[in-house]
Design a protein around this motif. Structure first.
Motif, PDB file in Angstrom:
ATOM      1  N   ASN A  44       0.837  -1.060   0.027  1.00 51.63           N
ATOM      2  CA  ASN A  44       0.143   0.205   0.116  1.00 51.63           C
ATOM      3  C   ASN A  44       0.832   1.162   0.060  1.00 51.63           C
ATOM      4  OD1 ASN A  44      -2.456  -1.436   0.034  1.00 51.63           O
ATOM      5  ND2 ASN A  44      -2.609  -1.677   2.309  1.00 51.63           N
ATOM      6  N   THR A  45       2.209   1.312   0.361  1.00 50.18           N
ATOM      7  CA  THR A  45       2.652   2.227   0.588  1.00 50.18           C
ATOM      8  C   THR A  45       4.073   2.601  -0.504  1.00 50.18           C
ATOM      9  OG1 THR A  45       4.605   1.352   2.152  1.00 50.18           O
ATOM     10  CG2 THR A  45       2.617   2.474   3.006  1.00 50.18           C
ATOM     11  N   GLY A  46       4.129   1.318  -1.433  1.00 48.00           N
ATOM     12  CA  GLY A  46       5.172   1.539  -2.502  1.00 48.00           C
ATOM     13  C   GLY A  46       5.307   0.341  -3.036  1.00 48.00           C
ATOM     14  N   ALA A  47       6.171   0.426  -4.040  1.00 49.40           N
ATOM     15  CA  ALA A  47       6.728  -0.786  -4.959  1.00 49.40           C
ATOM     16  C   ALA A  47       7.566  -1.602  -4.269  1.00 49.40           C
ATOM     17  CB  ALA A  47       7.252  -0.328  -6.395  1.00 49.40           C
ATOM     18  N   PRO A  48       7.800  -2.605  -4.616  1.00 52.15           N
ATOM     19  CA  PRO A  48       9.007  -3.722  -3.811  1.00 52.15           C
ATOM     20  C   PRO A  48      10.105  -2.982  -3.931  1.00 52.15           C
ATOM     21  CG  PRO A  48       7.602  -5.109  -5.001  1.00 52.15           C
ATOM     22  CD  PRO A  48       7.178  -3.666  -5.569  1.00 52.15           C
ATOM     23  N   THR A  49      11.277  -3.253  -3.095  1.00 51.45           N
ATOM     24  CA  THR A  49      12.406  -2.518  -2.971  1.00 51.45           C
ATOM     25  C   THR A  49      13.286  -3.476  -3.821  1.00 51.45           C
ATOM     26  OG1 THR A  49      12.236  -1.774  -0.659  1.00 51.45           O
ATOM     27  CG2 THR A  49      14.483  -2.119  -1.490  1.00 51.45           C
ATOM     28  N   TYR A  50      12.782  -4.932  -3.768  1.00 52.24           N
ATOM     29  CA  TYR A  50      13.557  -5.880  -4.901  1.00 52.24           C
ATOM     30  C   TYR A  50      12.661  -7.008  -4.952  1.00 52.24           C
ATOM     31  CZ  TYR A  50      15.421  -8.455  -0.918  1.00 52.24           C
ATOM     32  OH  TYR A  50      15.521  -9.258   0.228  1.00 52.24           O
ATOM     33  N   ILE A  51      13.005  -7.696  -6.226  1.00 54.47           N
ATOM     34  CA  ILE A  51      12.293  -9.011  -6.446  1.00 54.47           C
ATOM     35  C   ILE A  51      13.303  -9.884  -6.458  1.00 54.47           C
ATOM     36  CG2 ILE A  51      10.233  -7.750  -7.538  1.00 54.47           C
ATOM     37  CD1 ILE A  51      11.435  -8.385 -10.009  1.00 54.47           C
ATOM     38  N   THR A  52      13.096 -11.242  -6.234  1.00 54.07           N
ATOM     39  CA  THR A  52      13.625 -12.311  -6.610  1.00 54.07           C
ATOM     40  C   THR A  52      12.816 -13.474  -7.232  1.00 54.07           C
ATOM     41  OG1 THR A  52      13.100 -13.458  -4.368  1.00 54.07           O
ATOM     42  CG2 THR A  52      15.232 -12.332  -4.742  1.00 54.07           C
ATOM     43  N   PHE A  53      13.365 -14.501  -7.454  1.00 55.25           N
ATOM     44  CA  PHE A  53      12.851 -15.563  -8.318  1.00 55.25           C
ATOM     45  C   PHE A  53      12.308 -16.883  -7.610  1.00 55.25           C
ATOM     46  CE2 PHE A  53      14.364 -13.018 -11.884  1.00 55.25           C
ATOM     47  CZ  PHE A  53      13.524 -12.748 -12.616  1.00 55.25           C
ATOM     48  N   SER A  54      11.148 -17.154  -7.782  1.00 56.98           N
ATOM     49  CA  SER A  54      10.652 -18.130  -6.817  1.00 56.98           C
ATOM     50  C   SER A  54      11.031 -19.677  -7.354  1.00 56.98           C
ATOM     51  CB  SER A  54       9.108 -18.047  -6.792  1.00 56.98           C
ATOM     52  OG  SER A  54       8.527 -19.415  -5.860  1.00 56.98           O
ATOM     53  N   SER A  55      11.401 -20.669  -6.254  1.00 54.41           N
ATOM     54  CA  SER A  55      11.779 -21.815  -6.857  1.00 54.41           C
ATOM     55  C   SER A  55      10.383 -22.867  -6.971  1.00 54.41           C
ATOM     56  CB  SER A  55      12.793 -22.517  -5.399  1.00 54.41           C
ATOM     57  OG  SER A  55      11.663 -22.587  -4.252  1.00 54.41           O
ATOM     58  N   GLN A  56       9.352 -22.307  -6.257  1.00 53.63           N
ATOM     59  CA  GLN A  56       8.068 -22.909  -6.298  1.00 53.63           C
ATOM     60  C   GLN A  56       7.491 -23.108  -7.681  1.00 53.63           C
ATOM     61  OE1 GLN A  56       7.446 -24.694  -3.442  1.00 53.63           O
ATOM     62  NE2 GLN A  56       9.394 -23.763  -2.873  1.00 53.63           N
ATOM     63  N   TYR A  57       7.691 -22.009  -8.427  1.00 56.21           N
ATOM     64  CA  TYR A  57       7.101 -21.776  -9.966  1.00 56.21           C
ATOM     65  C   TYR A  57       7.436 -22.852 -10.508  1.00 56.21           C
ATOM     66  CZ  TYR A  57       5.693 -20.001 -14.264  1.00 56.21           C
ATOM     67  OH  TYR A  57       5.128 -20.050 -15.363  1.00 56.21           O
ATOM     68  N   ARG A  58       6.445 -23.565 -11.369  1.00 54.47           N
ATOM     69  CA  ARG A  58       6.769 -24.557 -12.332  1.00 54.47           C
ATOM     70  C   ARG A  58       6.062 -24.260 -13.956  1.00 54.47           C
ATOM     71  NH1 ARG A  58      10.178 -25.669  -9.370  1.00 54.47           N
ATOM     72  NH2 ARG A  58      10.391 -27.543  -8.263  1.00 54.47           N
ATOM     73  N   THR A  59       6.838 -24.353 -14.901  1.00 50.50           N
ATOM     74  CA  THR A  59       6.326 -24.424 -16.134  1.00 50.50           C
ATOM     75  C   THR A  59       5.401 -25.394 -16.570  1.00 50.50           C
ATOM     76  OG1 THR A  59       8.071 -25.739 -17.242  1.00 50.50           O
ATOM     77  CG2 THR A  59       8.360 -23.332 -16.918  1.00 50.50           C
ATOM     78  N   LYS A  60       4.848 -25.305 -17.615  1.00 49.96           N
ATOM     79  CA  LYS A  60       3.801 -26.519 -17.964  1.00 49.96           C
ATOM     80  C   LYS A  60       4.464 -27.679 -18.000  1.00 49.96           C
ATOM     81  CE  LYS A  60       0.823 -23.260 -20.624  1.00 49.96           C
ATOM     82  NZ  LYS A  60       0.465 -22.911 -21.781  1.00 49.96           N
ATOM     83  N   GLU A  61       5.745 -27.803 -18.242  1.00 49.86           N
ATOM     84  CA  GLU A  61       6.629 -28.905 -18.326  1.00 49.86           C
ATOM     85  C   GLU A  61       6.974 -29.563 -16.915  1.00 49.86           C
ATOM     86  OE1 GLU A  61       7.508 -26.298 -20.239  1.00 49.86           O
ATOM     87  OE2 GLU A  61       6.300 -26.750 -21.892  1.00 49.86           O
ATOM     88  N   GLY A  62       6.692 -28.548 -15.913  1.00 48.53           N
ATOM     89  CA  GLY A  62       6.944 -29.156 -14.587  1.00 48.53           C
ATOM     90  C   GLY A  62       8.530 -28.464 -14.297  1.00 48.53           C
ATOM     91  N   LYS A  63       9.072 -27.780 -14.955  1.00 47.70           N
ATOM     92  CA  LYS A  63      10.649 -27.281 -14.758  1.00 47.70           C
ATOM     93  C   LYS A  63      10.284 -25.953 -13.987  1.00 47.70           C
ATOM     94  CE  LYS A  63      12.474 -29.191 -18.883  1.00 47.70           C
ATOM     95  NZ  LYS A  63      13.135 -29.224 -20.196  1.00 47.70           N
ATOM     96  N   GLN A  64      11.417 -25.645 -13.442  1.00 50.03           N
ATOM     97  CA  GLN A  64      11.588 -24.272 -12.589  1.00 50.03           C
ATOM     98  C   GLN A  64      11.614 -23.390 -13.956  1.00 50.03           C
ATOM     99  OE1 GLN A  64      14.716 -24.947 -10.097  1.00 50.03           O
ATOM    100  NE2 GLN A  64      13.499 -25.053  -8.467  1.00 50.03           N
ATOM    101  N   SER A  65      11.367 -22.045 -13.583  1.00 49.05           N
ATOM    102  CA  SER A  65      11.517 -21.069 -14.677  1.00 49.05           C
ATOM    103  C   SER A  65      12.919 -20.853 -14.859  1.00 49.05           C
ATOM    104  CB  SER A  65      11.145 -19.572 -14.131  1.00 49.05           C
ATOM    105  OG  SER A  65      11.964 -19.216 -13.350  1.00 49.05           O
ATOM    106  N   PRO A  66      13.240 -20.557 -16.531  1.00 51.95           N
ATOM    107  CA  PRO A  66      14.574 -20.220 -16.855  1.00 51.95           C
ATOM    108  C   PRO A  66      15.509 -19.215 -15.890  1.00 51.95           C
ATOM    109  CG  PRO A  66      13.079 -20.122 -18.700  1.00 51.95           C
ATOM    110  CD  PRO A  66      12.313 -20.044 -17.401  1.00 51.95           C
ATOM    111  N   GLN A  67      14.362 -18.089 -15.517  1.00 51.56           N
ATOM    112  CA  GLN A  67      15.234 -17.062 -14.741  1.00 51.56           C
ATOM    113  C   GLN A  67      15.628 -17.562 -13.157  1.00 51.56           C
ATOM    114  OE1 GLN A  67      12.428 -16.756 -16.495  1.00 51.56           O
ATOM    115  NE2 GLN A  67      13.075 -15.278 -17.772  1.00 51.56           N
ATOM    116  N   TYR A  68      14.865 -18.592 -12.803  1.00 54.83           N
ATOM    117  CA  TYR A  68      15.298 -19.262 -11.572  1.00 54.83           C
ATOM    118  C   TYR A  68      16.670 -20.109 -11.740  1.00 54.83           C
ATOM    119  CZ  TYR A  68      15.579 -21.566  -6.950  1.00 54.83           C
ATOM    120  OH  TYR A  68      16.051 -21.974  -5.845  1.00 54.83           O
ATOM    121  N   ALA A  69      16.479 -20.818 -12.802  1.00 60.25           N
ATOM    122  CA  ALA A  69      17.576 -21.745 -13.196  1.00 60.25           C
ATOM    123  C   ALA A  69      18.653 -20.870 -13.377  1.00 60.25           C
ATOM    124  CB  ALA A  69      17.266 -22.606 -14.284  1.00 60.25           C
ATOM    125  N   PHE A  70      18.749 -19.558 -13.924  1.00 59.82           N
ATOM    126  CA  PHE A  70      20.074 -19.075 -14.055  1.00 59.82           C
ATOM    127  C   PHE A  70      20.462 -18.264 -12.995  1.00 59.82           C
ATOM    128  CE2 PHE A  70      22.327 -15.073 -15.826  1.00 59.82           C
ATOM    129  CZ  PHE A  70      22.897 -15.815 -16.763  1.00 59.82           C
TER     130      PHE A  70
END
Length: 184
Positions: A44-70
């Protein structure tokens, strides 16, 4: 790619930016793909200070995102106001970054090997994402060599004002756009 770029600029210059849902270029991203870190702020008071990529996300093929892998889950994309024109998230830390931390070749998107517009304006075909300069965002005219927004701090082009095709991530309504300042 052009339609996403136009969409990005439409949202960048609109006044109603929202930070509720995150998607990205090239895929249907869901908000669980990234994690927001507010560091004392709230949604409510502002945008995130930083973002990271989640290990929980899975593509349709069941893989982690390319960003998380990198990047893994610890790589922070820091909030930045580039030239006071663009609000985005960059791999460059906000305070006292080293030359290596400023090297945009460390971004996944700047490691791809595809030429845009037959390689026009690119420094070399081996650096497919480094341009010799930039276009004016309003007129779309080439501003000349050494006109980029980024001072190259490492490597053979050190001291040049070139432009990496991908400079960071911008949180906007429904999109996490990998910023591409006029891809050639």
């Amino acid at each position: 790619m052009r339609k996403y770029l136009l969409l990005a600029f439409f949202y960048l210059f609109s006044f109603s930016l929202s930070f509720d849902v995150v998607y990205a270029i090239g895929e249907d991203w869901k908000e669980e793909k990234t994690i927001y870190h507010y560091d004392g702020r709230t949604s409510n008071t502002g945008a995130p200070t930083y973002i990271t990529f989640s290990s929980q996300y899975r593509t349709k093929e069941g893989k982690q995102s390319p960003q998380y892998a990198f990047y893994g889950g610890n790589k922070k994309f820091w909030e930045d106001f580039h030239w006071n024109e663009f609000h985005w998230y960059t791999i460059v830390p906000p305070k006292n970054p080293t030359a290596d931390q400023q090297n945009m070749k460390n971004m996944l998107e700047n490691n791809q090997k595809e030429l845009g517009c037959g390689g026009n304006y690119l420094v070399s075909s081996s650096d497919c994402n480094l341009k010799k300069g930039r276009q004016d965002p309003r007129t779309r005219q080439w501003m000349g060599n050494n006109s980029g927004t980024t001072l190259i701090t490492v490597g053979p082009y050190k001291g040049k004002y070139y432009e990496w095709r991908y400079l960071g991530c911008s949180l906007m309504s429904f999109y996490l756009v990998v910023m591409n300042t006029f891809q050639f």
